[in-house]
Each structure stands twice: as structure tokens, then as C-alpha cells.
Design an enzyme around this catalytic site. Sequence first.
Site, PDB file in Angstrom:
ATOM      1  N   ASP A   1       0.846  -1.198   0.000  1.00 26.88           N
ATOM      2  CA  ASP A   1       0.000   0.000   0.000  1.00 26.88           C
ATOM      3  C   ASP A   1       0.885   1.254   0.000  1.00 26.88           C
ATOM      4  OD1 ASP A   1      -2.160  -1.678   0.171  1.00 26.88           O
ATOM      5  OD2 ASP A   1      -2.375  -1.454   2.348  1.00 26.88           O
TER       6      ASP A   1
HETATM    7  N1  URA Z   1      -1.384  -5.886   3.965  1.00 20.60           N
HETATM    8  C1  URA Z   1      -1.869  -4.617   3.934  1.00 20.60           C
HETATM    9  O1  URA Z   1      -2.915  -4.332   4.494  1.00 20.60           O
HETATM   10  N2  URA Z   1      -1.145  -3.694   3.260  1.00 20.60           N
HETATM   11  C2  URA Z   1       0.022  -3.962   2.644  1.00 20.60           C
HETATM   12  O2  URA Z   1       0.633  -3.052   2.061  1.00 20.60           O
HETATM   13  C3  URA Z   1       0.509  -5.261   2.690  1.00 20.60           C
HETATM   14  C4  URA Z   1      -0.211  -6.230   3.351  1.00 20.60           C
END
Ligand code: URA
Length: 240
Positions: free
Chosen positions: A103
Site C-alpha cells: 500500500d
Molecule cells: N497488507 C496490507 O494491508 N497492506 C500492505 O501493504 C501489505 C499487506
Amino acid sequence: MRLDKFLTECGVCSRREAARCARSGRVLVNGEVCRDGARHIDPEKDRVVFAGKELCYRRFVYVMLNKPAGLVSATDDARETTVLSLLPEDLRRRELFPCGRLDKDTTGLLILTDDGASAHRRLSPRHHAEKTYRFRTLPPLSAADLPVLEAGVLLDDGYRTLPCRVTADGEDGRGTITLTEGKYHQIKRMMEAVGTRIVELERVSFAGIRLDPALAPGFWRYLSPEEEALFTGEAGPDGP
Ligand code: URA
């Protein structure tokens, strides 16, 4: 392989500039000036020198990046800055892509490569590549939350997560979680399923490859041969 393609893949020039680059007379193939970009060379055997420097051909490139917060893990995006902006021009010419997504606000280990087959294998659910993240939640997880998360929780879309490992380190909400799958916002949604919220998330390992502690956020390096073998699956039973 054509000489102009070789020059581009070695990061000497862009595809558009390659013919002009060869014509410049600065390219030697096995000790002789070669001005013909269309000439076929064997990248494993022929010695190519550009501007006095021998070029080293890599069939595939594997890069470890310590992703900072604020960039998106995509190859291009109309509005956001992508992780590719952290790589030098010669690597961007190789058209690398991130193996999996983090993310925008997640930090840590991201592998970029142009080896589509290995990346595909590493990301395939069939291969169960382990991914470990350090996290901080608010409020902190309770002792009772750990076995619930580890057994698998029901996400907001009805998906039940696979068994995983979770540790909680102390009272400030920090811990680690190791998953073998990667659904959209998975860790954030898992934490929401037990009534808490992620405020920090950092990936620290992927498929046995650990984030190099010497790599500051925003910096990258090539994978070592051992790490490459872990990534491509040439390191052992987890292989293709
Ligand atoms: N899980 C999440 O919620 N975000 C990420 O970036 C990776 C795994």
C-alpha cells in the site's frame, strides 16, 4: 541479440538512441569498432566495450528496494509518484516492475525485476511464499487476538484468511505477522476483523529474502546471488 538491444539492456542508452550510439564509433565488439546496431552478438560470449568500459550483460535484473511511505508500487500512475522514480535511468530502461504490491503508506521490502516468470511463480498462491511484516496497531492486540488471527479471520468480503503466525512485542501495539497469501489490504482488514487498526506497516521479508538493514528508506541495491536463487526458486525444494 542485436547490438542496439544489447546497448539498451546494459543501460548505455535508450532504445531510440541506440542506433546513433553504435554509429558513434565508441562501441567495440571483440576489440573492433562496430557501427552497425543491427549486428547480432552473443551476450554470453562476445566482449562489448562502450566508451572504454566493458559492458556486463544481465539477462534479468533483480532489485531490493526499501520502499518509503508515500509512493505507489506500480509501474506508472497518472496522479501518484511510483517506486520506479527511485531507480536510476539505466534501470528504468529495463522496464522493471514490482513483484507484488505494498500500500502507499506501507514501507519496506519490495523486489523489482524484469523476470516475469519468476515473479509470477513467487506471487502464485500455489507457492505460499512467506511474507513477514512488522506492524503497530492502535489499540494494541490482546493476548486473545493472537490465536484468532493465526487460525484465520473472516474479512469484510466473506473471505476467510489462511493460517498465519502473529507475535505481539509489547504494550505499544508492535508485533510481527507472517502470511503466505496477499489479498488486497489483507493485514489492515485482518486487524479490523479483531477490532483494531494498523498505524504502521513494514514488510521485512519475502520468500526468505530479508530487508537489508543497511538500506535506508528510498534506497535500493541488486539482490545478492543467494537472494536471486531464493527469488527464482533455484535455491531448493521451494523451486519451480
Ligand atoms: N497488507 C496490507 O494491508 N497492506 C500492505 O501493504 C501489505 C499487506
